[in-house]
Design an enzyme around this catalytic site. Structure first.
Site, PDB file in Angstrom:
ATOM      1  N   GLU A 168       0.798  -1.232   0.000  1.00 27.81           N
ATOM      2  CA  GLU A 168       0.000   0.000   0.000  1.00 27.81           C
ATOM      3  C   GLU A 168       0.829   1.279   0.000  1.00 27.81           C
ATOM      4  O   GLU A 168       0.618   2.179   0.817  1.00 27.81           O
ATOM      5  CB  GLU A 168      -0.968  -0.019   1.181  1.00 27.81           C
ATOM      6  CG  GLU A 168      -1.905  -1.197   1.144  1.00 27.81           C
ATOM      7  CD  GLU A 168      -2.777  -1.297   2.388  1.00 27.81           C
ATOM      8  OE1 GLU A 168      -2.680  -0.427   3.266  1.00 27.81           O
ATOM      9  OE2 GLU A 168      -3.570  -2.248   2.480  1.00 27.81           O
ATOM     10  N   ASN A 210       1.939  -5.245  -3.176  1.00 33.48           N
ATOM     11  CA  ASN A 210       0.543  -5.524  -2.844  1.00 33.48           C
ATOM     12  C   ASN A 210      -0.193  -4.220  -2.550  1.00 33.48           C
ATOM     13  O   ASN A 210       0.316  -3.363  -1.822  1.00 33.48           O
ATOM     14  CB  ASN A 210       0.515  -6.436  -1.604  1.00 33.48           C
ATOM     15  CG  ASN A 210      -0.850  -7.012  -1.313  1.00 33.48           C
ATOM     16  OD1 ASN A 210      -1.458  -7.641  -2.175  1.00 33.48           O
ATOM     17  ND2 ASN A 210      -1.340  -6.814  -0.100  1.00 33.48           N
ATOM     18  N   HIS A 247     -10.617  -5.881  -2.546  1.00 34.70           N
ATOM     19  CA  HIS A 247     -11.706  -5.698  -1.587  1.00 34.70           C
ATOM     20  C   HIS A 247     -12.793  -4.913  -2.327  1.00 34.70           C
ATOM     21  O   HIS A 247     -12.698  -3.691  -2.470  1.00 34.70           O
ATOM     22  CB  HIS A 247     -11.228  -4.896  -0.376  1.00 34.70           C
ATOM     23  CG  HIS A 247     -10.186  -5.584   0.443  1.00 34.70           C
ATOM     24  ND1 HIS A 247     -10.465  -6.655   1.247  1.00 34.70           N
ATOM     25  CD2 HIS A 247      -8.854  -5.336   0.584  1.00 34.70           C
ATOM     26  CE1 HIS A 247      -9.347  -7.041   1.861  1.00 34.70           C
ATOM     27  NE2 HIS A 247      -8.358  -6.262   1.469  1.00 34.70           N
ATOM     28  N   GLU A 276      -6.426 -10.675  -1.312  1.00 37.98           N
ATOM     29  CA  GLU A 276      -7.253 -10.418  -0.130  1.00 37.98           C
ATOM     30  C   GLU A 276      -8.734 -10.301  -0.502  1.00 37.98           C
ATOM     31  O   GLU A 276      -9.447  -9.438   0.013  1.00 37.98           O
ATOM     32  CB  GLU A 276      -6.779  -9.136   0.567  1.00 37.98           C
ATOM     33  CG  GLU A 276      -5.325  -9.171   0.940  1.00 37.98           C
ATOM     34  CD  GLU A 276      -4.861  -7.901   1.645  1.00 37.98           C
ATOM     35  OE1 GLU A 276      -5.716  -7.208   2.248  1.00 37.98           O
ATOM     36  OE2 GLU A 276      -3.660  -7.617   1.609  1.00 37.98           O
ATOM     37  N   ASP A 278     -12.484 -10.119  -0.928  1.00 46.20           N
ATOM     38  CA  ASP A 278     -13.807 -10.216  -0.306  1.00 46.20           C
ATOM     39  C   ASP A 278     -14.735  -9.277  -1.060  1.00 46.20           C
ATOM     40  O   ASP A 278     -14.300  -8.294  -1.672  1.00 46.20           O
ATOM     41  CB  ASP A 278     -13.793  -9.928   1.205  1.00 46.20           C
ATOM     42  CG  ASP A 278     -13.040  -8.680   1.597  1.00 46.20           C
ATOM     43  OD1 ASP A 278     -13.087  -7.676   0.846  1.00 46.20           O
ATOM     44  OD2 ASP A 278     -12.402  -8.681   2.669  1.00 46.20           O
TER      45      ASP A 278
END
Length: 487
Positions: A168, A210, A247, A276, A278
């Protein structure tokens, strides 16, 4: 002008986060072509993903490893594990120069004992820094970052499939530029330094950048990261993969250009991993779209969902963002994902024809050691690193060749390179047809991996029982020469 995307995850308190034809082996006798029937559809996410040479993983919290329902689902369904928080900076180096791997090792050991691989998360990040690191700046902070990477990767050297080296580092919004952080203020080259440090610390691990909100190809943040990766590849900065956190929510929704994003990063010569995943609301259609987009790109190597059940999600159970409900029941999204994975293609180990040769199985003996390539303890677990051991006639030393350039043991496990750099472990893994499972036997007796070009090598020129095998630059030493005593 498009409204600025908001971060895909809020921060409150301690934020969760975030693989010459073997005919060159000297095939003897008349080849027997055996037609193998296609397998029935796989019934778990991991098994279904493995059919196309990918993994399907989840994030695990060490505090939940005592929950039998949780571990039952995780063990059954997933083959790649990421620690939610236990390998982050504050967890692994709570005091400067004093490392603590208790929680991280608990997750790692659980994964390996259950035949799974591990993604490392994360080494350099502006968030979840311990207080001592937050108080540093300039060259002192830069050195602390380097020391942290060396300390953590040194502890797990040769054990981790891929590391999120930097997490990030790009800002939300329309600038496409870096996030302002204490690490950024040490100098714009800090990300490059982190990756170069990581490569030296563990040459066998894949090194990933990432980030979240880099899923939509049209967003400036995505383009900023893309430009960095392109620059790194052009200048030889070691980067192997890009992690799309993915996400998805109303502020950062799935977009049909997601596949373009994956394809574009892959075209730079890096793997893409969905790290990650979701989806708030748990749309079965969106989950299937995401997985199908990955399956459409050869270098999209796997998917990790961020949590097991809805009640385990960092978003809370009300977001209904995962594949299992709070009671551990499979949701419609689970079925849509499983179907997508099963529709990706036949299991490579059950492809229409596999050529093997009668009497082909036998020992592979090291010239330097006069010992044989051996699977320790006759294990059949994926990821077991092979070794040298006194030669015998048991099945764990009986290796056969196929026309697909594989070297097999037990009939269905392949000799597999766990990386492409010097020191990458050589292990057994379920056969899936990847170049990391293809080998060439050279005239001098060396055995080279097709993917990397590196040679099968006895670590440290070792000759004793238990000497592990790795990949290493071919140099002609007897620890890289082998004879195949086939029956």
């Amino acid at each position: 002008m498009k409204a600025l995307p908001t971060p895909a995850h809020g921060r409150s308190g301690v934020l969760r986060r975030i693989a010459g034809v073997v005919g060159a082996l000297g095939v003897m006798g008349t080849a027997l072509v055996v037609s193998l029937p296609a397998d029935a559809a796989a019934t778990t996410l991991a098994a279904a993903a493995q059919q196309s040479g990918r993994y399907f993983g989840t994030a695990i919290a060490s505090g939940k490893l005592g929950d039998q329902a949780y571990t039952t689902i995780a063990n059954r369904e997933f083959d790649m594990i990421t620690a939610e928080n236990e390998m982050k900076i504050d967890a692994t180096e709570p005091n400067r120069g004093q490392f603590n791997f208790t929680a991280g090792d608990r997750i790692y050991n659980w994964a390996v004992q259950n035949g799974k691989r591990v993604r490392g998360h994360t080494l350099a990040w502006h968030s979840q820094q311990p207080g001592w690191m937050q108080s540093l700046s300039g060259s002192t902070l830069r050195q602390a970052m380097i020391n942290h990477i060396n300390g953590v990767m040194g502890h797990y050297r040769g054990k981790i499939y891929a590391w999120d080296v930097v997490n990030e580092a790009y800002a939300d919004g329309n600038s496409g530029g870096r996030r302002d952080s204490n690490l950024q203020r040490t100098g714009n080259d800090w990300i490059e330094v982190a990756f170069r440090t990581a490569r030296a610390a563990d040459p066998s691990a894949k090194l990933c950048y990432n980030d979240y909100n880099i899923d939509n190809w049209s967003w400036a943040k995505t383009q900023g990261v893309y430009n960095m990766v392109r620059d790194f590849k052009q200048r030889g900065v070691p980067i192997d993969c890009v992690g799309l956190q993915s996400h998805f929510n109303s502020n950062s929704p799935y977009n049909s250009n997601y596949r373009t994003t994956i394809q574009s990063f892959a075209a730079l010569g890096v793997d893409v991993q969905i790290t990650e995943l979701d989806i708030q609301g748990g749309s079965a259609t969106t989950y299937a779209n995401v997985v199908n987009d990955c399956l459409a790109v050869a270098r999209c190597t796997g998917v990790t969902v961020w949590g097991v059940r809805d009640t385990d999600s960092w978003l809370g159970s009300g977001a209904s963002a995962l594949l299992f409900d709070g009671n551990g029941n499979k949701k419609a999204a689970y079925t849509s994902v499983l179907n997508a994975l099963n529709n990706a293609g036949p299991n490579p180990t059950s492809s229409p024809t596999t050529t093997q040769n009668p009497g082909d199985a036998g020992q592979i003996r090291g010239v330097a050691s006069n010992r044989c390539i051996d699977v320790p303890n006759a294990s059949t677990t994926d990821g077991t690193q092979v070794q040298l051991w006194d030669c015998h006639t048991n099945p764990n030393q009986q290796w056969s060749s196929t026309s697909a350039q594989e070297i097999r043991v037990y009939g269905n496990k392949c000799l597999d390179a766990g990386g492409t750099a010097n020191g990458a472990r050589v292990q057994i893994y379920s056969c899936w047809g990847g170049d990391n499972q293809k080998w060439r036997v050279n005239a001098d007796g060396s055995i080279a991996n097709v993917q990397s070009g590196l040679c099968l090598d006895a670590v440290g020129n070792g000759t004793g029982n238990g000497t592990l095998l790795q990949l290493y630059s071919c140099w002609g030493g007897n620890n890289q020469k082998w004879t195949w005593n086939r029956g």
